[in-house]
Design an enzyme around this catalytic site. Sequence first.
Site: not given
Ligand code: IPM
Ligand code: MG
Length: 357
Positions: A142, A192, A224, A248, A252
């Site tokens: 990032y 990894k 993975d 990240d 999710d």
């Molecule tokens: C998160 C989001 C952000 C990230 C995006 C919106 C840039 O997905 O906070 O997880 O990737 O960090």
């Molecule tokens: Mg995210």
Amino acid sequence: MAEFEIALLPGDGIGPEIVRQAKLALEAVGSKWGHSFRFSTYLVGGAAIDELGKPITDETLAACQGADAVLLGAVGGPKWDRIDPAIRPEKALFGLRKGLGLFANLRPVKVFSALAPASSLKPDVIAGVDIMLVRELTGGLYFGEPRLRRKTQTGQEAVDTLSYTSEEILRLVRRGFELARGRKKKVTSVDKANVLATSQLWREITEKVAAEFPDVALEHLLVDNCAMQLVRRPSQFDVVVTENLFGDILSDEAAMLTGSIGMLPSASLGAGKAAMYEPIHGSAPDIAGQDKANPLATILSAAMMLRISFALEEEASAIEQAVEKVLAAGYRTADLYGENCQIVGTTKMGQLVLEAL
Ligand code: IPM
Ligand code: MG
């Protein structure tokens, strides 16, 4: 009477609606327990681009630095998708993360029992899931330099840089071990290391930190495999520490265990008092302004704020229990599927939480 300064950054899309509900919950806690919360609201993301020409201004950043805690809604939306990449709405997030030094992102993944049927996994697989995902937030791909795009003889080439220093790894992993001490005393470090040099360093440093915490068990897992284990047997995890991009993606995935990404709060912490709290979901522009958004992740983020930044454990638990009660009573926002449940909007859901408080 305790006094706290809170900077509110509603942002874009559903951000303003969900932050409004979290603010109401904080105010209710304030009047019930006799704390004074002072709120100041600032534009970030697309809203700030439209009004002020950039996703976050220096004044907003300074105000957040001065506050006792920051509560963010969400940023971004199709309206700003084709904008100059240098001022994309997401840059507000990176500015806050880097500017406030928020290197540790805590994403707790806990299944509310009333929501177990909303999970895409079988109830016996998600039973007992209680994971604290600790994502590194100010390093890795990032922020790595160089980041560029250039012409080649035959086309183009783009470069992102994945780099980590031992100090960056050390402070993040240490935070994970500290958290594990107050939990089930197990840390899973995700990397990894069979491919990446940064992961090999990550493993070495993690081993060193583990030696400071002989009471906490450490396991290494390739990313993975971790992605697979999260849906195979998620109850095996306690604290998970990992680098920025892996965190990240895995967060999710882990969010879906709970039935909806609309349920997950997060805290971003640094070395000092600076801290930012936000739901992990996005700005959902498709349902913005329609009173459909789920405010619970933001309300639960406010609970994390009370617990972590203000050490108000009783008040934090009260919010969490209120949320649990409302769900148990069968109320759901549209994102939370449930048989025989009553679908309510954003405002009503917030109101129900206040009543349960
Ligand atoms: C998160 C989001 C952000 C990230 C995006 C919106 C840039 O997905 O906070 O997880 O990737 O960090
Ligand atoms: Mg995210």
